[in-house]
Design a protein around this motif. Structure first.
Motif, PDB file in Angstrom:
ATOM      1  N   LEU A 127     -17.422  -1.059   4.628  1.00  0.00           N
ATOM      2  CA  LEU A 127     -16.213  -0.282   4.837  1.00  0.00           C
ATOM      3  C   LEU A 127     -15.977   0.669   3.690  1.00  0.00           C
ATOM      4  CD1 LEU A 127     -13.992  -3.150   6.192  1.00  0.00           C
ATOM      5  CD2 LEU A 127     -15.054  -1.343   7.493  1.00  0.00           C
ATOM      6  N   GLY A 128     -16.936   0.786   2.815  1.00  0.00           N
ATOM      7  CA  GLY A 128     -16.812   1.739   1.725  1.00  0.00           C
ATOM      8  C   GLY A 128     -16.138   1.184   0.501  1.00  0.00           C
ATOM      9  N   PHE A 129     -15.977  -0.148   0.447  1.00  0.00           N
ATOM     10  CA  PHE A 129     -15.344  -0.732  -0.735  1.00  0.00           C
ATOM     11  C   PHE A 129     -16.381  -1.387  -1.635  1.00  0.00           C
ATOM     12  CE2 PHE A 129     -11.225   0.289   0.370  1.00  0.00           C
ATOM     13  CZ  PHE A 129     -10.970  -0.020   1.688  1.00  0.00           C
TER      14      PHE A 129
ATOM     15  N   PHE B 253       0.832  -1.207   0.000  1.00  0.00           N
ATOM     16  CA  PHE B 253       0.000   0.000   0.000  1.00  0.00           C
ATOM     17  C   PHE B 253       0.860   1.247   0.000  1.00  0.00           C
ATOM     18  CE2 PHE B 253      -3.596   2.586   0.730  1.00  0.00           C
ATOM     19  CZ  PHE B 253      -3.322   3.467   1.754  1.00  0.00           C
ATOM     20  N   MET B 254       1.890   1.252   0.827  1.00  0.00           N
ATOM     21  CA  MET B 254       2.729   2.452   0.899  1.00  0.00           C
ATOM     22  C   MET B 254       3.453   2.678  -0.410  1.00  0.00           C
ATOM     23  SD  MET B 254       2.020   3.583   3.846  1.00  0.00           S
ATOM     24  CE  MET B 254       3.019   5.013   3.685  1.00  0.00           C
TER      25      MET B 254
ATOM     26  N   TYR C 158      -5.220  -4.875   2.558  1.00  0.00           N
ATOM     27  CA  TYR C 158      -4.658  -4.795   3.907  1.00  0.00           C
ATOM     28  C   TYR C 158      -5.732  -5.093   4.945  1.00  0.00           C
ATOM     29  CZ  TYR C 158      -2.568  -2.933   8.121  1.00  0.00           C
ATOM     30  OH  TYR C 158      -2.100  -2.789   9.398  1.00  0.00           O
ATOM     31  N   LEU C 159      -6.904  -4.507   4.744  1.00  0.00           N
ATOM     32  CA  LEU C 159      -7.959  -4.738   5.726  1.00  0.00           C
ATOM     33  C   LEU C 159      -8.429  -6.183   5.682  1.00  0.00           C
ATOM     34  CD1 LEU C 159      -9.954  -1.438   5.344  1.00  0.00           C
ATOM     35  CD2 LEU C 159      -8.423  -2.092   7.166  1.00  0.00           C
TER      36      LEU C 159
ATOM     37  N   LEU D 114       1.077   4.211  -2.808  1.00  0.00           N
ATOM     38  CA  LEU D 114       0.875   5.639  -2.524  1.00  0.00           C
ATOM     39  C   LEU D 114       2.036   6.465  -3.047  1.00  0.00           C
ATOM     40  CD1 LEU D 114      -0.550   6.171   1.087  1.00  0.00           C
ATOM     41  CD2 LEU D 114      -1.685   6.478  -1.075  1.00  0.00           C
TER      42      LEU D 114
ATOM     43  N   ARG E  24      -6.918   2.097  -3.603  1.00  0.00           N
ATOM     44  CA  ARG E  24      -7.958   1.544  -2.738  1.00  0.00           C
ATOM     45  C   ARG E  24      -7.921   0.031  -2.750  1.00  0.00           C
ATOM     46  NH1 ARG E  24     -13.212   3.168  -3.866  1.00  0.00           N
ATOM     47  NH2 ARG E  24     -13.697   2.535  -1.758  1.00  0.00           N
TER      48      ARG E  24
ATOM     49  N   SER F 293      -5.491  -0.954  -0.088  1.00  0.00           N
ATOM     50  CA  SER F 293      -6.000  -0.762   1.276  1.00  0.00           C
ATOM     51  C   SER F 293      -7.058  -1.808   1.593  1.00  0.00           C
ATOM     52  CB  SER F 293      -6.570   0.653   1.449  1.00  0.00           C
ATOM     53  OG  SER F 293      -7.626   0.882   0.566  1.00  0.00           O
TER      54      SER F 293
ATOM     55  N   GLU G 293      -2.181   9.681  -3.867  1.00  0.00           N
ATOM     56  CA  GLU G 293      -3.618   9.786  -4.115  1.00  0.00           C
ATOM     57  C   GLU G 293      -4.301   8.530  -3.616  1.00  0.00           C
ATOM     58  OE1 GLU G 293      -3.902  12.164  -8.234  1.00  0.00           O
ATOM     59  OE2 GLU G 293      -5.600  10.897  -7.615  1.00  0.00           O
ATOM     60  N   ASN G 294      -5.223   8.705  -2.731  1.00  0.00           N
ATOM     61  CA  ASN G 294      -5.850   7.551  -2.100  1.00  0.00           C
ATOM     62  C   ASN G 294      -6.730   6.787  -3.076  1.00  0.00           C
ATOM     63  OD1 ASN G 294      -6.946   5.911   0.118  1.00  0.00           O
ATOM     64  ND2 ASN G 294      -8.790   7.074  -0.256  1.00  0.00           N
ATOM     65  N   ALA G 295      -7.359   7.504  -4.018  1.00  0.00           N
ATOM     66  CA  ALA G 295      -8.330   6.848  -4.889  1.00  0.00           C
ATOM     67  C   ALA G 295      -7.683   5.760  -5.726  1.00  0.00           C
ATOM     68  CB  ALA G 295      -8.983   7.892  -5.788  1.00  0.00           C
TER      69      ALA G 295
END
Lengths: 276, 90
Positions: free
Chosen positions: B76-78, B37-38, B58-59, B41, B52, B55, B47-49
Motif C-alpha cells: 500500500l506504499g507504506f 488523521f484529520m 486508519y487502514l 492534516l 502518513r 493514514s 500536507e500528506n507526507a
C-alpha cells in the motif's frame, strides 16, 4: 492443365451450369469442383484449339443476350495476332479485377481497424487511458518524487434527485507523485428511508487523470445509507511517479478530484466504465 | 465523462479502483483513527507526507475490522514506515 486455370472469382458462382459444351475433357473436373471454373471471356489456355468448334458460350454474371452484346472487334484480321490480342485483353481484365479487389480490401481493412484495435486494447489492457503496470508491485517499488508538490483539491456533488449531504472533509491536500494518500468524504442521509447511491468521479485537468490511480475508494459500487446515517468515505490514491516526467504536466500543480453521487434505482444502469 | 464534445480530443475515462470499493463503515469503528488523521492534516497544513503514520493506522484499523482486505503495508506504499518500525524493534 492446372497452370492454365485462371480463376476469376466474379464468375465462379455462376459459371457452373452455363457451360453447354459437351464432352470436353475439362467438364468432368468442373462438374465436381465448380469453383475451379475460370471465366472465359473469349479464348484462352488449352481451350484455344477447341475454339474452332464454336460451341463455347461466354460465361458471365449478368444474363446477356448474345445479340445485345456490343461486338468486340479485334483490331487485326490475322487470326494469330487476334488470338494474342484476346489473350492480352483477358489478362488485362484479370489484372484489373485483382487491383480492384486489393483496393476494396484496403478500404475494408481501414474500416475494420477501429473495432479490431479496440478489441486488442481490451484484451491486452494497453491504450490511451490505461497505464501499463497497475500491479501492487508497482506501488511497492515506487519512489516518491519529493520535489514536485501537487495540490489536490476535492469537490463533491450530488445529483438533484439524491437527497444526501455529501461533502469532502478536507478542501485540499498536498501530495507528491509516488506517495500514497488518504482523503475522506462524508455523506449523510437526512431522509427517513434507506437510500442507495452510486458515484463516479472526474479529474481536472483531463490529461492528469491517467496518472491519478485510485487504490481503493467508494465509487462505482452501490452504497446504502440507512435513515439518518452519516458515514465517512475514504479515498486511497496515489499519483503515478511518471507524472513528474511528462512534459505536458510541467505546469500542472493543481488537480481537482470531483465525486458525484447519483441515486441507484432498481433496474437503472448507470454508465459505469466496465466495472463489475 | 466530460461533456466537451470536441472532435478529436480525448475525453476523461474514469477507471475503476485497483482494489475495488471500501465497504462502508456503518458502525463508525474506525472513526477515531479518522479523526486523528484529520486533526494531523489540519495541524500540518494539509500536507500528506507528514500524516502518513495516521493514514497507515486508519487502514490498519480497517483491515482488522474486516472493512478492508488484508494487505501487507508495503503493497500500500507504506514500505518506508514499516521498515522503519522493524528497524526500531531490532
Amino acid at each position: 492443365m492446372g497452370g492454365l486455370w485462371r480463376p476469376a472469382w466474379r464468375g465462379v458462382a455462376f459459371c457452373g451450369w452455363r457451360w453447354i459444351h459437351p464432352g470436353s475433357p475439362t467438364r468432368a473436373a468442373e462438374r465436381v469442383e465448380p469453383f475451379l471454373r475460370p471465366e472465359w471471356s473469349g479464348t484462352g489456355g488449352a481451350e484455344r484449339g477447341l475454339r474452332w468448334l464454336g460451341t463455347w458460350k461466354r460465361c458471365s454474371l449478368r444474363v446477356r443476350h448474345p445479340a445485345l452484346q456490343p461486338p468486340r472487334r479485334p483490331k487485326s484480321s490475322n487470326p494469330f495476332t487476334r488470338a494474342q490480342e484476346e489473350e492480352r485483353r483477358r489478362q488485362n481484365k484479370t489484372t484489373l479485377t485483382y487491383v480492384a479487389a486489393v483496393a476494396v480490401g484496403m478500404l475494408g481493412a481501414s474500416y475494420a481497424a477501429v473495432p479490431l484495435y479496440r478489441l486488442y486494447c481490451q484484451t491486452t489492457g494497453l491504450g490511451g487511458s490505461a497505464v501499463a503496470g497497475h500491479a501492487s508491485d508497482k506501488i511497492e517499488n515506487m519512489v516518491p518524487v519529493k520535489d514536485r508538490i501537487i495540490k489536490i483539491s476535492f469537490n463533491a456533488d450530488v445529483h438533484a434527485s439524491l437527497q444526501w449531504n455529501f461533502r469532502p472533509q478536507q478542501t485540499e491536500i498536498y501530495v507528491v507523485p509516488g506517495e500514497t494518500a488518504l482523503a475522506f468524504y462524508r455523506a449523510k442521509n437526512p431522509t427517513d428511508k434507506p437510500v442507495i447511491g452510486i458515484s463516479t468521479y472526474n479529474i481536472v485537468p483531463f490529461e492528469a487523470g491517467q496518472y491519478f490511480n485510485k487504490i481503493q475508494c467508494f465509487c462505482f459500487e452501490e452504497q446504502r445509507l440507512n435513515p439518518q446515517e452519516e458515514v465517512d468515505m475514504p479515498v486511497f490514491f496515489y499519483i503515478d511517479p511518471e507524472f513528474a516526467e511528462d512534459p505536458r504536466m510541467i505546469k500542472v500543480d493543481l488537480i481537482t478530484l470531483s465525486y458525484t453521487f447519483f441515486e441507484a434505482k432498481e433496474g437503472h444502469k448507470l454508465p459505469v466504465p466496465g466495472y463489475n | 465523462m466530460s461533456t466537451a464534445m470536441n472532435f478529436g480530443t480525448k475525453s476523461f475515462q474514469p477507471r475503476p479502483p485497483d482494489k475495488g470499493s471500501f465497504p462502508l463503515d456503518h458502525l463508525g469503528e474506525c472513526k477515531s483513527f479518522k479523526e486523528k488523521f484529520m486533526k494531523c492534516l489540519h495541524n500540518n497544513n494539509f500536507e500528506n507526507a507528514l500524516c502518513r503514520n495516521e493514514s497507515k493506522e486508519y487502514l490498519e484499523c480497517r483491515m482488522e475490522r474486516k472493512l478492508m482486505l488484508q494487505e501487507p503495508l508495503e503493497k500500500l506504499g507504506f514500505g518506508d514506515l514499516t521498515s522503519g518500525k522493524s528497524e526500531a524493534k531490532k
